[in-house]
Every structure is written in C-alpha cells, then in structure tokens.
Scaffold this motif. Structure first.
Motif, short mmCIF file in Angstrom:
data_model
loop_
_atom_site.label_atom_id
_atom_site.label_comp_id
_atom_site.label_asym_id
_atom_site.label_seq_id
_atom_site.Cartn_x
_atom_site.Cartn_y
_atom_site.Cartn_z
N ILE A 119 0.84 -1.20 0.00
CA ILE A 119 0.00 0.00 0.00
C ILE A 119 0.87 1.25 0.00
N SER A 120 1.91 1.25 0.82
CA SER A 120 2.83 2.39 0.88
C SER A 120 3.50 2.63 -0.46
N GLU A 121 3.97 1.57 -1.09
CA GLU A 121 4.63 1.69 -2.40
C GLU A 121 3.67 2.23 -3.45
N ALA A 122 2.43 1.77 -3.41
CA ALA A 122 1.44 2.23 -4.38
C ALA A 122 1.14 3.72 -4.21
N ILE A 123 1.01 4.16 -2.97
CA ILE A 123 0.72 5.57 -2.69
C ILE A 123 1.87 6.46 -3.15
N ILE A 124 3.10 6.08 -2.81
CA ILE A 124 4.27 6.87 -3.18
C ILE A 124 4.44 6.94 -4.70
N SER A 125 4.18 5.83 -5.38
CA SER A 125 4.36 5.79 -6.84
C SER A 125 3.36 6.67 -7.58
N LYS A 126 2.19 6.92 -6.97
CA LYS A 126 1.15 7.68 -7.66
C LYS A 126 0.92 9.09 -7.11
N ASN A 127 1.66 9.44 -6.05
CA ASN A 127 1.55 10.78 -5.46
C ASN A 127 2.94 11.36 -5.29
N PRO A 128 3.41 12.15 -6.27
CA PRO A 128 4.81 12.59 -6.33
C PRO A 128 5.31 13.35 -5.11
N TYR A 129 4.44 14.09 -4.43
CA TYR A 129 4.88 14.87 -3.27
C TYR A 129 5.18 13.98 -2.05
N ILE A 130 4.62 12.78 -2.02
CA ILE A 130 4.73 11.92 -0.84
C ILE A 130 6.02 11.10 -0.88
N SER A 131 6.80 11.20 0.21
CA SER A 131 8.07 10.48 0.29
C SER A 131 8.01 9.26 1.21
N SER A 132 7.08 9.26 2.16
CA SER A 132 6.94 8.10 3.04
C SER A 132 5.50 7.99 3.53
N VAL A 133 5.14 6.78 3.92
CA VAL A 133 3.74 6.49 4.32
C VAL A 133 3.75 5.58 5.55
N ARG A 134 2.84 5.86 6.47
CA ARG A 134 2.62 4.97 7.62
C ARG A 134 1.15 4.60 7.67
N ILE A 135 0.86 3.31 7.70
CA ILE A 135 -0.51 2.81 7.74
C ILE A 135 -0.85 2.47 9.19
N LYS A 136 -1.94 3.03 9.70
CA LYS A 136 -2.31 2.83 11.10
C LYS A 136 -3.75 2.34 11.20
N ARG A 137 -3.95 1.28 11.97
CA ARG A 137 -5.31 0.82 12.28
C ARG A 137 -5.80 1.60 13.49
N THR A 138 -6.67 2.56 13.26
CA THR A 138 -7.15 3.38 14.37
C THR A 138 -8.30 2.72 15.13
N SER A 139 -8.91 1.71 14.51
CA SER A 139 -9.93 0.88 15.16
C SER A 139 -10.06 -0.38 14.31
N PRO A 140 -10.80 -1.38 14.78
CA PRO A 140 -10.95 -2.60 13.96
C PRO A 140 -11.57 -2.33 12.60
N THR A 141 -12.25 -1.19 12.44
CA THR A 141 -12.93 -0.92 11.17
C THR A 141 -12.39 0.33 10.45
N SER A 142 -11.34 0.93 10.99
CA SER A 142 -10.83 2.19 10.41
C SER A 142 -9.33 2.11 10.13
N ILE A 143 -8.95 2.63 8.96
CA ILE A 143 -7.55 2.70 8.57
C ILE A 143 -7.20 4.17 8.33
N THR A 144 -6.07 4.61 8.91
CA THR A 144 -5.59 5.97 8.69
C THR A 144 -4.24 5.91 7.98
N ILE A 145 -4.13 6.67 6.90
CA ILE A 145 -2.89 6.74 6.13
C ILE A 145 -2.19 8.04 6.50
N ILE A 146 -1.04 7.94 7.14
CA ILE A 146 -0.29 9.12 7.57
C ILE A 146 0.89 9.30 6.63
N VAL A 147 0.92 10.41 5.92
CA VAL A 147 1.93 10.62 4.89
C VAL A 147 2.95 11.69 5.29
N THR A 148 4.12 11.61 4.70
CA THR A 148 5.13 12.66 4.80
C THR A 148 5.40 13.17 3.39
#
Length: 265
Positions: A78-107
């Motif tokens: 998922i991180s590789e896909a996000i970085i490859s398609k969003n030029p400004y993004i250099s790194s990604v952290r995927i966080k499960r904020t709850s059993p049903t929620s995913i938060t993508i934290i980008v740099t």
C-alpha cells in the motif's frame, strides 16, 4: 458404599471443573473468532498530514477495499502504491485506528525550486525530486518558489529524482544544496545557479549575489557569508540599502562589492 462415594466425589468434581473450564475457553475462542472474522471489516479509510496532495488521490491510490479484513492488508504494498502515484509523498505509515478504520499518515516533500527543462517548468524538492511539471512559470506562482540552474540533466520525470549526465557534477550540486539550505541563510535565498561546479552562485533577498566558486568554498565560507550579511544589514554600518556582490571564492575570506542601492520601503 459410603466409602466408595467419598472417593468418587473429588474425581467427579475435577471432571466437572475441567469440563466447564474447557467449555468456557471454547466459547471465548468461538466468540473471538467470529468477532475477528466479521467485526474487523474496514468501513472507513482516511489520510492525514498532507498539504500538497489530495486526500481523495491518496485513498484511491492505496487500493484498500471497503469491507476487506483490516488485518489482511499489506502495508508495504500500500505504501509503495501511494508513493508511486503521489509525487509529493516520500513516506507512508498505515495505522489501524480501530478494527474498522484505517488511517494513512503521509510525509510530503516540500517544493523548494523550479527548473526550466526544455519547454517544461519542473517543481523540485530539496532532494531534487520532481514533484510536478507545468507548461509555464506563471502556473506555479502560487507555490512561492524560486528558480534553480543545474548541471546538464540526463533525465527528469515526475515522482523521481533528477539524474545528471555527469553523476559527479550532480552530486556536487546536491551537496551544495544540502549545505546552503541547512544554513541560517536558507529561507532568504531567492535563486541559485549551480550549473557550473567552479562558479556556484546564490541570490539572497534579490539583494546580494553570493559567489562561492566551488563547493569547497561553500562548505568553508557559509558561516562567514552570514556574518557579512549581518554586518551589511546593520543600519549602523551604512550599508543597509546597498546591494551588490558578496565574494566568497577565497577560503576563510569574504568581501563585498557594491553595485547599487535598493529602494527604501
């Protein structure tokens, strides 16, 4: 008979205790299994910490399907896909904020320069990664970035770092950027010319033309250049409205050559 019953009672008790404990753990296991299989389904995906990228694009490029199991996602892919398609993004952290929620934290990499490449205007980060391309310089006025001149480019494409015809010259230019833009004068630099490795120049506040010559002199003289600027901008020294050339080609030595005055505002 009474003696026999007394002997059987503890055994029966142990069997019943074992049965109830086993049954309890079985119920808990079934409950957790059902919960894990049916309750940990993704319902929401959101992005955080973005400035230049669009949340919709980040979430879409992640490819996370609503309804899929939150513990079945591959964070690295998922991180590789996000970085490859969003030029400004250099790194990604995927966080499960709850059993049903995913938060993508980008740099994101911040746009710092623009570079004219053929008929294109490229937006570059400090690391010389191409963040975007525009047909005209006027199209990037909202970014408040300045022009940079670089050694001969081999390849420049969005989402990747620039490569140079001469790798050594490219590394020297990159090292010069790292040194100057990690110094105290970085945020007042208004243009840079690193196209010639023995004639590197930076413009400060559109007021001072700083001429370092080679990278070696940048590394040695950057702190002295700052001291010179502080001296010139001190009204008590009589140079506050002077503009000109700060010569910094000689190691451990700087000098100022006035070329005019700036308008008083």
């Amino acid at each position: 008979m009474s003696a026999s019953k007394k002997k059987a009672s503890p055994l029966l008790t142990r069997r019943l205790t074992t049965f109830f404990i086993s049954a309890f753990f079985l119920v808990v296991t079934v409950f957790l299994t059902v919960f894990f299989l049916f309750s940990c389904r993704i319902k929401t995906v959101k992005a955080e910490n973005f400035v230049y990228s669009a949340e919709e694009d980040i979430v879409k490029s992640a490819g996370i399907k609503i309804g899929s199991h939150s513990y079945s996602i591959n964070k690295n892919k998922i991180s590789e896909a996000i970085i490859s398609k969003n030029p400004y993004i250099s790194s990604v952290r995927i966080k499960r904020t709850s059993p049903t929620s995913i938060t993508i934290i980008v740099t994101e990499e911040e746009p710092r320069f623009y570079f004219i490449y053929g008929e294109k205007c490229l937006v570059l980060s400090k690391s010389l990664r191409v963040l975007a391309e525009y047909p005209n310089v006027e199209d990037i006025s909202f970014l408040n970035i300045y022009e940079i001149h670089l050694p001969t480019i081999k390849e420049a494409s969005v989402g990747k770092k620039i490569t140079f015809e001469n790798e050594k010259d490219g590394k020297i230019a990159f090292d010069a950027i790292e040194t100057v833009f990690s110094s105290e004068i970085s945020y007042d630099i208004t243009s840079a010319d690193l196209s010639e490795k023995f004639d590197m120049r930076f413009t400060y506040k559109d007021k001072y033309d700083i001429r370092f010559g080679s990278f070696k002199n940048i590394d040695i003289n950057i702190s002295m250049v700052k001291e010179t600027i502080d001296y010139l901008e001190n009204p008590l020294n009589g140079y506050a409205y002077a503009k000109g050339i700060i010569h910094a080609r000689i190691p451990d030595e700087t000098s100022f050559e006035p070329t005019g005055v700036v308008s008083e505002e």
